[in-house]
Design a protein around this motif. Sequence first.
Motif, PDB file in Angstrom:
ATOM      1  N   ALA A 180     -18.885  15.385 -30.078  1.00 46.79           N
ATOM      2  CA  ALA A 180     -20.164  15.909 -29.596  1.00 46.79           C
ATOM      3  C   ALA A 180     -20.015  17.377 -29.231  1.00 46.79           C
ATOM      4  CB  ALA A 180     -20.634  15.109 -28.383  1.00 46.79           C
ATOM      5  N   THR A 181     -20.984  18.177 -29.652  1.00 44.10           N
ATOM      6  CA  THR A 181     -21.018  19.582 -29.261  1.00 44.10           C
ATOM      7  C   THR A 181     -22.179  19.847 -28.311  1.00 44.10           C
ATOM      8  OG1 THR A 181     -22.344  20.174 -31.195  1.00 44.10           O
ATOM      9  CG2 THR A 181     -19.955  20.370 -31.397  1.00 44.10           C
ATOM     10  N   LEU A 182     -23.072  18.871 -28.188  1.00 47.27           N
ATOM     11  CA  LEU A 182     -24.213  19.018 -27.295  1.00 47.27           C
ATOM     12  C   LEU A 182     -23.730  19.072 -25.858  1.00 47.27           C
ATOM     13  CD1 LEU A 182     -27.301  19.011 -26.814  1.00 47.27           C
ATOM     14  CD2 LEU A 182     -27.146  16.525 -26.665  1.00 47.27           C
TER      15      LEU A 182
ATOM     16  N   LEU B 140     -25.354  19.001 -33.316  1.00 49.41           N
ATOM     17  CA  LEU B 140     -25.084  18.324 -32.054  1.00 49.41           C
ATOM     18  C   LEU B 140     -23.744  17.599 -32.037  1.00 49.41           C
ATOM     19  CD1 LEU B 140     -28.674  16.961 -31.391  1.00 49.41           C
ATOM     20  CD2 LEU B 140     -27.667  19.145 -30.687  1.00 49.41           C
ATOM     21  N   VAL B 141     -23.138  17.455 -33.207  1.00 43.31           N
ATOM     22  CA  VAL B 141     -21.760  16.972 -33.345  1.00 43.31           C
ATOM     23  C   VAL B 141     -21.085  17.828 -34.410  1.00 43.31           C
ATOM     24  CG1 VAL B 141     -22.201  14.562 -32.688  1.00 43.31           C
ATOM     25  CG2 VAL B 141     -22.224  15.207 -35.097  1.00 43.31           C
ATOM     26  N   GLU B 142     -19.762  17.824 -34.389  1.00 47.21           N
ATOM     27  CA  GLU B 142     -19.010  18.466 -35.457  1.00 47.21           C
ATOM     28  C   GLU B 142     -18.061  17.442 -36.045  1.00 47.21           C
ATOM     29  OE1 GLU B 142     -16.996  21.766 -33.623  1.00 47.21           O
ATOM     30  OE2 GLU B 142     -15.426  20.516 -32.804  1.00 47.21           O
ATOM     31  N   ALA B 143     -17.745  17.634 -37.314  1.00 42.78           N
ATOM     32  CA  ALA B 143     -16.843  16.719 -38.021  1.00 42.78           C
ATOM     33  C   ALA B 143     -15.556  17.457 -38.351  1.00 42.78           C
ATOM     34  CB  ALA B 143     -17.497  16.223 -39.300  1.00 42.78           C
TER      35      ALA B 143
ATOM     36  N   ASN C  30     -18.377  24.791 -27.689  1.00 41.60           N
ATOM     37  CA  ASN C  30     -17.750  25.446 -28.827  1.00 41.60           C
ATOM     38  C   ASN C  30     -16.350  24.877 -29.004  1.00 41.60           C
ATOM     39  OD1 ASN C  30     -17.478  27.131 -30.967  1.00 41.60           O
ATOM     40  ND2 ASN C  30     -17.501  29.024 -29.779  1.00 41.60           N
ATOM     41  N   GLN C  31     -16.242  23.562 -29.187  1.00 38.32           N
ATOM     42  CA  GLN C  31     -14.961  22.879 -29.163  1.00 38.32           C
ATOM     43  C   GLN C  31     -14.047  23.253 -30.319  1.00 38.32           C
ATOM     44  OE1 GLN C  31     -16.420  18.875 -28.841  1.00 38.32           O
ATOM     45  NE2 GLN C  31     -16.149  18.904 -26.642  1.00 38.32           N
ATOM     46  N   MET C  32     -14.569  23.395 -31.529  1.00 42.68           N
ATOM     47  CA  MET C  32     -13.725  23.710 -32.672  1.00 42.68           C
ATOM     48  C   MET C  32     -13.050  25.069 -32.447  1.00 42.68           C
ATOM     49  SD  MET C  32     -12.714  22.550 -35.677  1.00 42.68           S
ATOM     50  CE  MET C  32     -13.943  21.556 -36.492  1.00 42.68           C
ATOM     51  N   ALA C  33     -13.809  26.043 -31.999  1.00 46.25           N
ATOM     52  CA  ALA C  33     -13.243  27.360 -31.742  1.00 46.25           C
ATOM     53  C   ALA C  33     -12.216  27.294 -30.616  1.00 46.25           C
ATOM     54  CB  ALA C  33     -14.349  28.357 -31.393  1.00 46.25           C
TER      55      ALA C  33
ATOM     56  N   THR D   2     -18.192  10.453 -27.866  1.00 46.08           N
ATOM     57  CA  THR D   2     -17.445  11.533 -28.529  1.00 46.08           C
ATOM     58  C   THR D   2     -17.406  12.821 -27.723  1.00 46.08           C
ATOM     59  OG1 THR D   2     -19.389  12.267 -29.793  1.00 46.08           O
ATOM     60  CG2 THR D   2     -17.941  10.615 -30.831  1.00 46.08           C
ATOM     61  N   VAL D   3     -17.893  12.795 -26.521  1.00 42.23           N
ATOM     62  CA  VAL D   3     -17.903  14.020 -25.720  1.00 42.23           C
ATOM     63  C   VAL D   3     -16.492  14.396 -25.247  1.00 42.23           C
ATOM     64  CG1 VAL D   3     -18.377  13.020 -23.436  1.00 42.23           C
ATOM     65  CG2 VAL D   3     -19.211  15.303 -23.989  1.00 42.23           C
TER      66      VAL D   3
END
Length: 117
Positions: free
Chosen positions: A79-81, A60-63, A101-104, A27-28
């Motif tokens: 993955a956010t790690l 460490l992950v976001e949904a 900071n993928q969501m942002a 998921t990275v």
Amino acid sequence: MGTEDEDVRDIASLLADECTQTILTETVTEPMSARELSDVCDVSPQTIYRRLDGLLDHGLVEAETKPDAEGHHYKVYTATLDRFVVELTSEGLELSISRRNQMADRFTRFVDEVRDR
């Protein structure tokens, strides 16, 4: 044992698991559903959800919720790690976690795209 010590142990235990490692590596670069992760890891969906719960608890992950073609919703995980470091010092183990900071980043790209139209 303090809360930080418990966090270090919890995260280290979580990351030592092969299924958890596969979830993070898969998921990275691309969000995946629990069903997809179950197939990739060759484990039951329940096992995937247990690992995802731990990863979510520690950030460490976001949904993200996505609609499907039939109007239902499902979650995909990313993955956010970015980096996990445990350093041994005279004070004990020190934990350092770096997260993406993928969501942002996605929200910023969306706003930029809307503005450019």
